[in-house]
Design a protein around this motif. Structure first.
Motif, mmCIF file in Angstrom:
data_model
loop_
_atom_site.group_PDB
_atom_site.id
_atom_site.type_symbol
_atom_site.label_atom_id
_atom_site.label_comp_id
_atom_site.label_asym_id
_atom_site.label_seq_id
_atom_site.Cartn_x
_atom_site.Cartn_y
_atom_site.Cartn_z
ATOM 1 N N GLN A 135 -6.076 -2.407 -10.358
ATOM 2 C CA GLN A 135 -5.534 -1.049 -10.364
ATOM 3 C C GLN A 135 -6.028 -0.298 -11.598
ATOM 4 O OE1 GLN A 135 -3.534 0.411 -8.032
ATOM 5 N NE2 GLN A 135 -3.426 2.317 -9.179
ATOM 6 N N CYS A 157 -5.137 -3.338 -7.086
ATOM 7 C CA CYS A 157 -5.097 -1.959 -6.582
ATOM 8 C C CYS A 157 -4.003 -1.816 -5.525
ATOM 9 C CB CYS A 157 -6.463 -1.594 -5.999
ATOM 10 S SG CYS A 157 -6.542 0.084 -5.335
ATOM 11 N N GLU A 158 -3.155 -0.817 -5.699
ATOM 12 C CA GLU A 158 -1.990 -0.641 -4.829
ATOM 13 C C GLU A 158 -2.078 0.591 -3.941
ATOM 14 O OE1 GLU A 158 0.810 -0.360 -7.925
ATOM 15 O OE2 GLU A 158 0.957 -2.529 -8.287
ATOM 16 N N ASP A 159 -3.169 1.350 -4.059
ATOM 17 C CA ASP A 159 -3.257 2.647 -3.379
ATOM 18 C C ASP A 159 -4.243 2.591 -2.213
ATOM 19 O OD1 ASP A 159 -3.349 5.253 -2.592
ATOM 20 O OD2 ASP A 159 -4.211 6.043 -4.449
ATOM 21 N N SER A 169 -7.053 5.096 -2.140
ATOM 22 C CA SER A 169 -7.900 5.089 -3.333
ATOM 23 C C SER A 169 -9.207 5.817 -3.071
ATOM 24 C CB SER A 169 -8.213 3.640 -3.739
ATOM 25 O OG SER A 169 -9.254 3.587 -4.683
#
Length: 340
Positions: A103, A119-121, A124
């Protein structure tokens, strides 16, 4: 050991194959056969497509390997395919992820595995980052359940076959512009800290994990440990070529507006500091000691470019000329805009 490399023809894969052979392993490559494989009679090749899941499963069930290194695992679906195919049949599965999976922004620099999050999106700006993160989340759950899986995350890595060098991924075009005295675009002021890693060093990480029980159930990043900044790459090339380098500076946001797809990597990844703490992987793989300096690695890259890959992408070269013209026009417009 009998080692299967899924992929084997990419920039990093080739170096891994060479290191595995040097370490005395028996190496088999599985890929689609669209690129040349390492020129060695010691390497066996199986032609196939891992995306044909059923055919891949059946073909691999007819084989016997000790360790599998998966260099083409990009999505959770790829990971599930490898798990279904190999877990319970091999001693270890080593999966290549990427520092892209972290992230942004980072929580701390230098970057450590136990501090950062994946990464949590899903929206992105760099979709591949979320795909890699989802792939890792799936695998890490199995690792917590005791499965003999190792994850290694390279960062930006250069070597023979590199096709993504330069701010605009101009490749030999960077060398050509330096030869001709043409200005080169640099994102930001060029002082963003970065560790440029070269393929023989990253190969030590993967080869060192093979059959290494200390790495089972662990995830690592593996990068150079030399602290440099982005403009050092271009200035070092200038010294190697014996030429003065002229840089002009534009923000990553401006470059994204000029060529969105081409410059996603700047906006998502390279505008953040790229310095990593390798303590964890050095603890478990004592042979991982990155030793190739930026200058040495670039000398090797230039030698390969000038011998075999000395072509210029005319579209990117023209884009860089237009960016320079726009830059100079902007400077003219804002000259003395605020009277002293």
């Amino acid at each position: 050991m009998k080692v299967l490399v899924l992929g084997g023809t990419g920039v990093i894969s080739r170096a891994i194959t060479a290191q595995l052979l040097a370490d005395g392993h028996e190496v088999t490559l599985f890929n689609r056969g669209r690129r040349t494989t390492p020129a060695s009679s010691d390497v066996r090749q199986i032609i196939g497509d891992r995306n044909d899941r059923e055919a891949f499963l059946q073909r691999m069930q007819a084989e016997q390997f000790d360790v599998v290194i998966d260099m083409i695992c990009f999505t959770p679906e790829d990971a599930r395919s490898s798990i279904e195919t190999f877990i319970g049949r091999v001693q270890q599965l080593i999966v290549c992820s990427s520092s892209l999976a972290y992230q942004r922004p980072y929580r701390a620099v230098p970057i450590r595995e136990d501090v950062e999050r994946l990464c949590e999106d899903p929206s992105s700006t760099f979709p591949r980052a979320f795909d890699k993160a989802e792939m890792e989340r799936y695998l890490q759950q199995l690792m917590r359940d005791g499965q003999p899986i190792t994850i290694i995350r390279p960062s930006f890595t250069l070597g023979t076959g590199t096709s993504a060098f330069g701010v605009l991924r101009q490749n030999y075009g960077v060398v050509d512009r330096i030869h001709k005295g043409k200005p080169l675009v640099m994102f930001g002021d060029g002082n963003n800290p970065w560790s440029f890693t070269f393929t023989p060093d990253i190969a030590l990480a993967f080869a060192g994990a093979v059959g290494n029980r200390a790495t089972y159930g662990q995830h690592y990043h593996a990068t150079s440990e030399e602290c440099t900044v982005w403009k050092d790459a271009y200035l070092t090339l200038g010294r190697i070529l014996g030429k003065e380098v002229e840089l002009f500076h534009m923000s990553s946001q401006a470059l994204m507006h000029a060529a969105p797809k081409m410059n996603l990597h700047l906006f998502h990844e390279k505008s953040h500091a790229g310095l990593f703490d390798n303590s964890k992987i050095r603890r478990d793989i004592p042979g991982f000691r990155p030793r190739i300096s930026l200058e040495q690695g670039l000398r090797d890259l230039v030698a390969w470019y000038e011998a075999e890959a000395n072509t210029v992408d005319p579209v990117k070269d023209a884009l860089e000329d237009r960016l320079y013209a726009a830059h100079m026009s902007l400077l003219k417009q804002i000259e003395n805009i605020y009277p002293d």
